[in-house]
Scaffold this active site. Structure first.
Site, PDB file in Angstrom:
ATOM      1  CB  SER A  65       0.441   5.308   2.399  1.00  0.00           C
ATOM      2  OG  SER A  65       1.106   5.689   3.568  1.00  0.00           O
ATOM      3  CB  SER A 113      -0.666   8.530   4.653  1.00  0.00           C
ATOM      4  OG  SER A 113      -0.112   8.253   3.378  1.00  0.00           O
ATOM      5  CE  LYS A 151      -1.519   9.968   0.530  1.00  0.00           C
ATOM      6  NZ  LYS A 151      -0.589   8.853   0.778  1.00  0.00           N
TER       7      LYS A 151
END
Ligand SMILES: [Zn+2]
Lengths: 546, 539
Positions: B218, B194, B119
């Site tokens: 997330s 996210s 990420k």
């Protein structure tokens, strides 16, 4: 490691050091004005007194009607090996941004990890200031934007400081009227220092040096207990002594290791409410503190006396060393909201009783204890304040008298010839070759009559500069006092025989000539003859009807 | 109670594809050998172990494998947009190095040849790390996050950086400053957020496993949307050093994999105390992989005696009926495996969402202060200091980020602190306590991972409240700091091939071991389910 790309706001060729550039505006910098760190607090104040007196005389009439209230916030930079939350070392004066890492630069993803020495030092000072310790405290974030604050917040302590409610004892210098004082300590808390802004020559850019960012600080907030400039300066000087005794900071004001922000207000005698508080910054020495405060008190008193008390506004004023006055730096626009909240990156600070007890047991004898002890030894307050001012000097003194050397003589030697030597050579007492043991020996040798005081002085300078032992020097230079009456008698006889004219005059009634004979004999003995024995024999011989 | 919904036509649709529905029917008929009755696609296997076998048996080289993954990315990423950055060069270089090591018969780490997506809010020294924000455009960190360096030490090869909502603030990855990621199951839908890029990349087999971060769900919600396994470890289990902070007291780095064992192996590699993170736990890390028992040697009731609590509040109104049904079916499956299932109530559950948004916004308003344009990141030219800050931040941050900074600044302001931040902290304590007592009574708690399956791109983009409400299933777990595993448990109607539904299993603090064990057995015994999206099956 290339940590960042530093750029300017405008394209500005600048490549000396990696520094960020920002436009310069409302930028204020602590400037260091005095470059003689060896100056002691007492010397500092003596100068202060002279300069302040003229100005305060003007005010002496109105002064009686008002009372000044002074509170001090002091920031002490801790002399830990590394910064508070990372492993960067901090050395004053090193090249800009040469001691930085992702953590103290506030790079994305970097986290603080507390250096446990910071807690230890805070506990040391808390105990030394007679505070109550918080066994469960925490860190908070104090939030504001400024280019020297890399994270946009300062890690500090807000509602639960590590230590609260203490006091500090001190004795005012004799030349300022003397007297014992006890000032309250509101709180002591831990926090991190910010970086420094540097300004380029043409003034259009400012650069950020983050070497200082993250250096551990203790903030010490006093109660508003001081009433005069000298009290405030003495409070700060005592704090400096304390942090030096505790070994937690070098307390150097010129380097910014000890910084004082002073709050001054004035109120008519008898009024209960405080007057409007004015903050003074840029105080780089104790004497500056003393003068700045007395100036500010006088300024406020004058306004009061002229019915213009409303002209005193809550503001920060700057002490201008050149002009010897305070000037407005910025007016306070309401209270700043720092939006404090608990620092989520750091666990709570929990102390155990054992941890605190161990630290308490390791505390050195503090200045106040030393002063009271010296007092019982019969030293004058002037001597006491001199000796206690510097822990190394006090330790030297203690070591000197440890082997039963005469207390008063030891104090005199240290404060007299040794202090003068240190001042001339710009040395600290730890840098001379003389050991306290030898000073004790020297004092004992004089007292016992082995050497004369005059020779003692010679030996002292030899010891200070080159070292060695008293015994060794006495032997090497054949300085032992001649106390053998037979030997002295021989010299007396010789001098009398060599000066028949003077002998005649003496016997004719001019008895003052005894001094001449004594001098001649002492000279012949190379100063080593015991003066008592010499004079006794001389008198006998002079007065003898041969 | 479960049978009451048989009339629902959707259920009939589900029946055709959901094996556990079959169990339920069968179990209600008191059939004992349910697990082997119907022939079904094989359960997911560990990609990590498969790669290891492939490499060590010299069946394929690491470079060939890298080529497979890079080709898949080249083919699918123009549609999916999972990655913000793909580091072809370093992938091939590291694969070559690994091949030489294997050639020399040198010892290779447990993640050797494992292609990982990271990420974009997790710092990588040789790749940009923008956290999905314009303000950090082209920012290259000076160091690897601890989780990344630990993975690399285990032999993992970082493929690239995955897309995300800016600074982790969002639940659909639509709040990325750079691109919108599509759900591999249906390109018109969001992958969740996210960590949407990390979830879609694993789902579409663009990488083997990936790292995400979970502040309020997330990792878990996108895992649910994309039909992959998502693991949110206990707060403190994995170092946060190098994770771009959103809400420090809630942020955790988590794992995505296409099987429970892969997330366990990845967790093994990244867990443990880190001297760079004062909040990382000193607790010893067990071998999470020792829990994985082969399906072949499981007895008929492998989870006998396991106490499972179904959180009542998570199956109330506001949750799509088909989601509720899928979870009920999963419950039956667990019962089938020998679990004792009861309903538990967490009275403070609904308070968690507002408390979460206050705390997370407050912390983020502070954490994002460092993006001032002075030291790094995008800087707007200005004549004066305040306008430097204003312009830099006005242009650098997206609207969702600004909204949360404003909310957080407000909540921490003098005069509001007690009413907002302090009360939210009190709620947090309540949430912790109610989870604690529920977990004293139960080994694990279960709930959906999200109240719905993946929704359409744009559907909630302009309705922040609706978007926030979608986090109801996950935020409480972050407030309590507990570990949770999300794994696909079924499909519901939608898209060309159905949309996956995630089951959330919540465990006691630092008991990831149990979650992985239960999750693995659940996954290995789930019949007729294949959670490979069409886009990956095509390749
Ligand atoms: Zn540092």
């Amino acid at each position: 490691m290339a940590l960042t790309m530093f750029r300017g706001i405008k394209c500005c060729p600048f490549s000396m050091y990696p520094s960020a550039l920002v436009a310069r505006k409302h930028v204020f910098l602590y400037c260091t004005m005095n470059n003689s760190p060896s100056q002691t607090a007492t010397q500092d104040k003596a100068q202060a007194n002279a300069k302040v007196s003229t100005q305060s005389k003007k005010m002496s009439k109105v002064a009686k009607d008002y009372e000044a209230i002074i509170g001090i916030e002091t920031h002490v930079q801790l002399s830990t090996l590394t910064k508070a939350f990372c492993t960067c070392p901090y050395n004053y004066g090193s090249q800009p941004n040469s001691s930085v890492c992702p953590i103290c630069m506030g790079l994305p993803g970097a986290l603080p990890v507390l250096n446990s020495k910071v807690i230890e030092y805070a506990v040391r000072l808390g105990l030394a200031l007679n505070c109550e310790l918080s066994f469960n405290s925490k860190f908070d974030r104090k939030q504001y934007f400024y280019p020297d604050l890399p994270k946009g917040y300062q890690i500090s302590q807000f509602d639960v400081p590590i230590a609260t409610g203490g006091f500090i004892d001190l004795d005012l210098p004799v030349e300022f009227g003397g007297g014992h004082r006890k000032f309250g300590i509101t709180r002591v808390h831990m926090e991190e220092d910010a970086g420094k802004l540097l300004h380029t020559g043409n003034g259009s850019f400012s650069q950020v040096d983050l070497n200082r960012a993250g250096v551990p600080l203790l903030e010490i907030v006093s109660e508003p207990d001081m009433r005069t400039g000298i009290e405030a300066a003495e409070y700060a000087a005592e704090l400096q002594r304390m942090v030096r005794y505790l070994g937690i900071s070098n307390g150097n004001m010129q380097e910014g290791s000890l910084r004082c922000d002073v709050n001054v207000s004035v109120r008519p005698w008898g009024q209960i409410e405080f007057g409007t508080k004015v903050e003074i910054k840029n105080l780089n020495s104790f004497s500056a503190m003393n003068r700045a405060i007395d100036f500010e008190i006088a300024r406020q008193e004058l306004l009061h006396s002229q019915g213009q008390a409303d002209q005193i506004v809550q503001e920060t004023r700057l002490w201008e060393e050149g002009a010897q006055k305070t000037v407005t730096m910025r007016k306070k626009e309401g209270l700043a909201d720092y939006r404090y909240f608990p620092e989520p990156d750091l666990p709570a600070v929990n102390l155990t009783i054992k941890y605190v007890d161990d630290i308490r047991d390791s505390l050195p004898e503090l200045p106040e204890m030393k002063r009271r002890r010296y007092e019982t030894m019969g030293l004058s307050m002037q001597d006491i304040l001199f000796l206690v001012n510097d822990m190394d000097v006090a330790d030297f003194f203690d070591a000197t008298i440890a082997k039963a050397a005469d207390v008063k003589l030891a104090a005199n030697w240290i404060m007299g010839d040794i202090a003068a030597y240190l001042k001339n050579e710009k040395l600290s007492i730890n840098e001379v070759k003389l050991t306290p043991e030898e000073l004790g020996e020297l004092i004992a040798s004089i007292k016992s009559g082995t050497i004369s005081g005059k020779i003692g002085k010679e030996i002292l300078f030899e010891l200070l500069a080159k070292g060695g032992t008293v015994q060794g020097l006495i032997k090497e230079k054949d300085l032992v006092q001649i106390a053998d009456p037979v030997e002295i008698e021989k010299m007396v006889d010789k001098v009398i025989a060599d000066n028949p004219k003077q002998l005649e005059q003496y016997r004719g009634g001019k008895t003052k000539l005894q001094g001449f004979f004594a001098g001649q004999i002492m000279k012949a003995s190379k100063g080593k003859a015991n003066p008592g024995i010499l004079n006794k024999i001389l008198l006998e011989k002079l007065n003898a009807k041969s | 109670m479960l049978l009451s919904s048989v009339q629902n036509p959707r259920l009939l649709y589900l029946q055709s594809r959901l094996s556990h529905f079959n169990f339920r029917i069968k179990s209600s008929l008191h059939t004992s050998q349910t697990l082997t009755l119907t022939p079904s696609p094989p359960p997911p296997t560990s990609q990590i172990l498969d790669i290891r076998k492939t490499l060590l048996s010299r069946e394929k080289t690491a470079v060939e494998l890298a080529g497979d993954y890079l080709t898949r990315i080249q083919r699918s990423d123009p549609k999916l947009k999972s990655f913000l950055y793909v580091s072809e060069e370093s992938v091939l270089r590291e694969a070559e190095e690994l091949d030489r090591k294997i050639e020399r018969n040198e010892e290779v780490g447990p993640l050797a040849g494992v292609y990982v997506g990271v990420k974009d809010n997790i710092c990588t020294a040789d790749m940009p790390s923008t956290a999905g924000s314009r303000i950090l455009e082209n920012y290259k960190p000076a160091y690897d996050a601890t989780a990344v360096s630990k993975m690399r030490e285990s032999g993992a090869i970082v493929v690239g950086k995955t897309n995300m909502d800016e600074f982790g603030m969002g639940s659909s990855t639509e709040a990325s400053a750079y691109q919108v990621t599509a759900n591999p199951w249906d390109l018109s839908r969001v992958p969740g957020g996210s960590s949407g890029g990390s979830a879609s990349a694993v789902s579409a087999r663009q990488c083997v496993v990936s790292l995400g971060s979970d502040t309020g769900g997330s990792v878990r919600q996108p895992a649910s949307f994309c039909g992959v396994v998502g693991l949110k470890p206990t707060y403190g289990r994995v170092s946060r050093y190098g994770l771009v902070a959103y809400a420090s007291s809630l942020d955790v780095i988590g794992c995505f994999g296409s099987s429970v064992s892969d997330t366990g192996i990845l967790l093994n590699a990244i867990s443990g105390h880190d001297r760079h993170d004062a909040t990382s736990s000193r607790r010893e890390v067990p071998d999470f992989t020792s829990q994985f028992i082969s399906k072949d040697i499981l007895d008929s009731k492998p989870l006998k005696g396991l106490r499972v609590g179904v959180i009542r509040e998570t199956l109330d109104e506001g949750v799509d009926a088909e989601i509720v049904m899928s979870i009920r079916a999963a419950v039956s499956h667990l019962e089938e495996l020998g679990c004792t299932v009861t309903e538990v109530s967490l009275p403070s559950f609904s308070l968690g969402l507002p408390a979460y948004y206050i705390l997370a916004s407050s912390e983020s308003s502070s954490n994002l202060s460092r993006y001032d344009g002075v030291r790094y990141g995008n800087q707007c030219e200005s004549e004066e200091l305040n306008s430097l800050y204003e312009n830099t931040r006005a242009h650098g941050f997206g609207s969702e980020v600004k909204r949360r900074i404003l909310m957080g600044t407000y909540a921490l302001s003098a005069g509001y602190y007690d009413a907002y931040y302090k009360r939210a902290q009190q709620v947090r304590t309540l949430v912790r306590k109610s989870f604690k007592s529920a977990l004293d009574e139960n080994d694990i708690l279960i709930s959906p991972a999200a109240p719905s399956a993946a929704y359409k791109i744009g559907e909630k983009k302009d309705d922040p409240l609706a978007m926030y409400a979608g986090d109801i299933m996950t935020v409480n777990v972050n407030l309590a700091g507990l570990p949770a595993l999300v794994l696909p448990c079924g499909l519901v109607e939608g898209g060309p091939a159905g949309l996956p539904v995630g089951l959330q299993m919540i465990g006691a603090a630092f008991d990831e071991e149990k979650l992985l064990k239960v999750g693995h057995i659940f996954e290995q015994t789930l019949q007729d389910c294949c959670f490979v999206p069409p886009i990956a099956a095509d390749n």
